[in-house]
Design a protein around this motif. Structure first.
Motif, PDB file in Angstrom:
ATOM      1  N   ALA A   1       0.836  -1.208   0.000  1.00 53.17           N
ATOM      2  CA  ALA A   1       0.000   0.000   0.000  1.00 53.17           C
ATOM      3  C   ALA A   1       0.865   1.250   0.000  1.00 53.17           C
ATOM      4  O   ALA A   1       0.454   2.301   0.503  1.00 53.17           O
ATOM      5  CB  ALA A   1      -0.917  -0.022   1.220  1.00 53.17           C
TER       6      ALA A   1
ATOM      7  N   ARG B   1      -0.546   4.660  -0.842  1.00 55.55           N
ATOM      8  CA  ARG B   1      -1.840   5.003  -0.275  1.00 55.55           C
ATOM      9  C   ARG B   1      -1.687   5.641   1.105  1.00 55.55           C
ATOM     10  O   ARG B   1      -0.665   5.508   1.758  1.00 55.55           O
ATOM     11  CB  ARG B   1      -2.715   3.761  -0.199  1.00 55.55           C
TER      12      ARG B   1
ATOM     13  N   ASP C   1      -6.187   4.639   4.728  1.00 58.37           N
ATOM     14  CA  ASP C   1      -6.529   3.643   3.720  1.00 58.37           C
ATOM     15  C   ASP C   1      -5.891   2.306   4.034  1.00 58.37           C
ATOM     16  O   ASP C   1      -6.501   1.256   3.878  1.00 58.37           O
ATOM     17  CB  ASP C   1      -5.985   4.096   2.352  1.00 58.37           C
TER      18      ASP C   1
ATOM     19  N   THR D   1      -7.853  -1.232   4.442  1.00 54.50           N
ATOM     20  CA  THR D   1      -7.572  -2.288   3.465  1.00 54.50           C
ATOM     21  C   THR D   1      -7.020  -3.524   4.164  1.00 54.50           C
ATOM     22  O   THR D   1      -7.311  -4.662   3.784  1.00 54.50           O
ATOM     23  CB  THR D   1      -6.575  -1.805   2.395  1.00 54.50           C
TER      24      THR D   1
ATOM     25  N   LEU E   1      -3.079  -6.905  -3.317  1.00 52.57           N
ATOM     26  CA  LEU E   1      -4.423  -6.373  -3.054  1.00 52.57           C
ATOM     27  C   LEU E   1      -4.372  -5.105  -2.216  1.00 52.57           C
ATOM     28  O   LEU E   1      -5.299  -4.292  -2.254  1.00 52.57           O
ATOM     29  CB  LEU E   1      -5.278  -7.420  -2.333  1.00 52.57           C
TER      30      LEU E   1
ATOM     31  N   SER F   1      -2.857  -2.527  -2.674  1.00 55.28           N
ATOM     32  CA  SER F   1      -2.900  -1.298  -3.470  1.00 55.28           C
ATOM     33  C   SER F   1      -4.311  -1.049  -4.015  1.00 55.28           C
ATOM     34  O   SER F   1      -4.518  -0.082  -4.747  1.00 55.28           O
ATOM     35  CB  SER F   1      -1.895  -1.381  -4.621  1.00 55.28           C
ATOM     36  N   ARG F   2      -5.275  -1.905  -3.653  1.00 53.66           N
ATOM     37  CA  ARG F   2      -6.670  -1.791  -4.119  1.00 53.66           C
ATOM     38  C   ARG F   2      -6.732  -1.715  -5.637  1.00 53.66           C
ATOM     39  O   ARG F   2      -7.234  -0.732  -6.215  1.00 53.66           O
ATOM     40  CB  ARG F   2      -7.343  -0.552  -3.528  1.00 53.66           C
TER      41      ARG F   2
ATOM     42  N   LYS G   1      -7.617  -2.365  -9.666  1.00 55.08           N
ATOM     43  CA  LYS G   1      -8.780  -2.676 -10.490  1.00 55.08           C
ATOM     44  C   LYS G   1      -8.455  -3.883 -11.359  1.00 55.08           C
ATOM     45  O   LYS G   1      -9.335  -4.604 -11.795  1.00 55.08           O
ATOM     46  CB  LYS G   1      -9.127  -1.484 -11.393  1.00 55.08           C
TER      47      LYS G   1
END
Lengths: 233, 287
Positions: free
Chosen positions: A101, A104, A108, A112, A148, A150-151, A153
């Protein structure tokens, strides 16, 4: 969501990828299968800027990925779990997740982390352990969980079943489905074609840098040539 | 050797070791992340000392201001060296080493016309001596120890407790994986150059009031720092600290007892012996 058009990548004098095109619709799992040296890993590395393509267009939504550095690609929402996991072995499990992350905010990261621990409860238990001391299966879980963080898409998974027992491989398969259900699109690169085609909706078959076949995963599973060459049936 | 002389040379050894540690830390940090040996480290030490000469002695500014200026200016210089030399070479290790060697030669050669042919001297910042266990130790030398300790602790906290510090550790373990987590590897490498250069400048700045200044003054500390990072294990920060202290003590105690040349010889004998039994150094590991 992702469009790859006529991708060429060369290492020195060797053409590793020769004019490959594929696309990933939003929300889907697409798999690239093929033997060692077919150009699967190189295609992923070109997407995230680890290698420079010789030619071709890579579009993520309306953004071109050509010429971007890896950290910029991550910023767009593409996470890459490279071949061999590539964890930070001398960092703890929690530090590895926090690195995932990196771009981020702290708030966040905390939220997460809660989400990631729900999917990977074992990692919460192992939080203070060094990543290098985990078992192969746990390391693969951590590598996916780190991505994941880093969230993303779009998630690129390179040989997630490599070196895992059949039970762990099934576990990884389950996790991949769960992640996809969170509306994350996935490109799955596998030598284990059975696993890849069972999970994916669409598949591409690569051979020595070229696309030789593509189709719905269930059709490829029934194809005689694919069965013989990649499924060992 | 009398006990008093021993105490005195041990304290001076720790002080000398502190200088060595500041030099070695940057070298080992840069080696760990980029696998390069910064040959320019000695020239940076020299420039750090000359900043003290011009800002403190000639410019009349307080020593503390000159010290901070020395670290900041050379830290910026370090970042620029990453930008203009290391980055364009794109990770090529041998070309980088040759370029850094060229930079060293240039800085040393330019030193003579710029700074003058004659040795420079900086007057003492902390004159006098202090009595410790019955022996007098120069306060100038004593002051080096807390300053170096503060810098080492600061670096340690930075590397272990900040996001950028974590990025530095990540690059050290796997550069590509670090980039895939979103780390801008160029910027963080630049930061490592800046930190390494600033620490080398700090050691030069601390030594400026003690030794004479000339453009080649960095050669000896550079050689010591090379020895230390090999002794401590390439890329290891605890290794650089322990190695620096050991070499400082050997240099001071043996030199006091037997003279400077035997001390120089003995430090090499000691290292060769250690490497025979532990080829990767004190804290090193086989890669």
């Amino acid at each position: 969501m992702l469009e790859v058009e006529n991708l060429w990548v060369r290492y020195g004098t060797v053409e590793a990828v020769k004019g490959v095109s594929f696309s990933v619709p939003a929300g889907s799992i697409v798999s690239l299968i093929g033997a060692n040296g077919a150009g699967k890993t190189t295609s992923l590395r070109a997407l995230t800027g680890l290698v420079k393509p010789g030619a071709g267009e890579l579009r993520f939504g309306s953004t071109s990925l050509v010429g971007l550095a890896p950290h910029q690609v991550v910023g767009l929402g593409i996470a890459h779990v490279p071949e061999g996991r590539r964890l930070f072995p001398k960092m703890t499990v929690l530090e590895n997740l926090t690195m995932g992350a990196y771009r981020r905010s702290r708030a966040d990261v905390a939220s997460t982390l809660i989400m990631v621990y729900e999917h990977f409860p074992i990692l919460k238990e192992r939080g203070r352990q060094l990543a290098g001391s985990l078992s192969g299966g746990e390391q693969q879980m951590l590598a996916i969980a780190r991505a994941l963080m880093s969230r993303p898409k779009l998630l690129l998974l390179d040989e997630p079943s490599m070196g895992l027992s059949p039970i762990m491989t099934a576990e990884v398969g389950k996790i991949i489905r769960q992640i996809n259900a969170l509306d994350v699109s996935i490109i799955l690169v596998e030598q284990n074609a059975m696993l890849a085609l069972t999970l994916a909706q669409y598949g591409y078959v690569l051979q020595t840098g070229q696309l030789v076949m593509q189709g719905k995963a269930q059709d490829l599973l029934r194809d005689e040539g694919v069965k013989k060459a990649y499924l060992g049936l | 050797m009398t006990p008093a002389l021993f105490v005195q040379s041990a304290i001076i050894g720790v002080s000398l070791g502190s200088i060595y540690i500041l030099m070695a830390l940057g070298l080992t940090l840069m080696f760990g992340m980029m696998h390069i040996i910064n040959f320019a480290h000695g020239a940076v030490y020299m420039l750090g000392a000359f900043v003290i000469y011009y800002v403190f002695f000639q410019g009349g500014m307080p020593y503390f201001v000159a010290f901070v200026a020395s670290m900041v200016l050379l830290g910026i210089f370090g970042y620029l060296v990453e930008r203009s030399i290391y980055r364009p070479i794109k990770g090529g290790i041998e070309p980088t080493l040759v370029a850094l060697l060229a930079l060293t030669t240039f800085l040393q050669a330019a030193g003579y016309p710029v700074f003058g042919q004659l040795d420079k001297h900086v007057p003492p910042v902390f004159p006098g001596t202090r009595n410790i266990l019955g022996v007098g130790i120069s306060i100038e030398r004593l002051m080096i120890i807390p300053v170096a300790a503060a810098l080492v602790i600061g670096l340690y906290l930075f590397i272990n407790n900040t996001r950028l510090g974590a990025a530095m550790r990540a690059i050290e373990q796997d550069k590509e994986a670090a980039a895939l987590q979103g780390v801008n590897v160029h910027v963080v490498n630049g930061l490592a150059f800046a930190i390494g250069f600033a620490l080398a400048a700090a050691s030069g700045a601390l030594m400026a009031p003690i030794f004479k200044l000339d453009p080649m003054m960095g050669e000896q500390p550079l050689l010591k720092a090379f020895i230390i990072i090999i002794l401590g294990g390439l890329g290891s920060i605890p290794g650089a600290i322990l190695g620096g202290l050991m070499l400082g003590l050997i240099d001071s105690i043996v030199a006091t007892a037997l003279g400077a040349e035997p001390a120089f010889l003995l430090s090499f004998v000691f290292i060769i012996m250690l490497l025979l039994f532990r080829p990767t150094g004190l804290f090193g590991y086989a890669s």
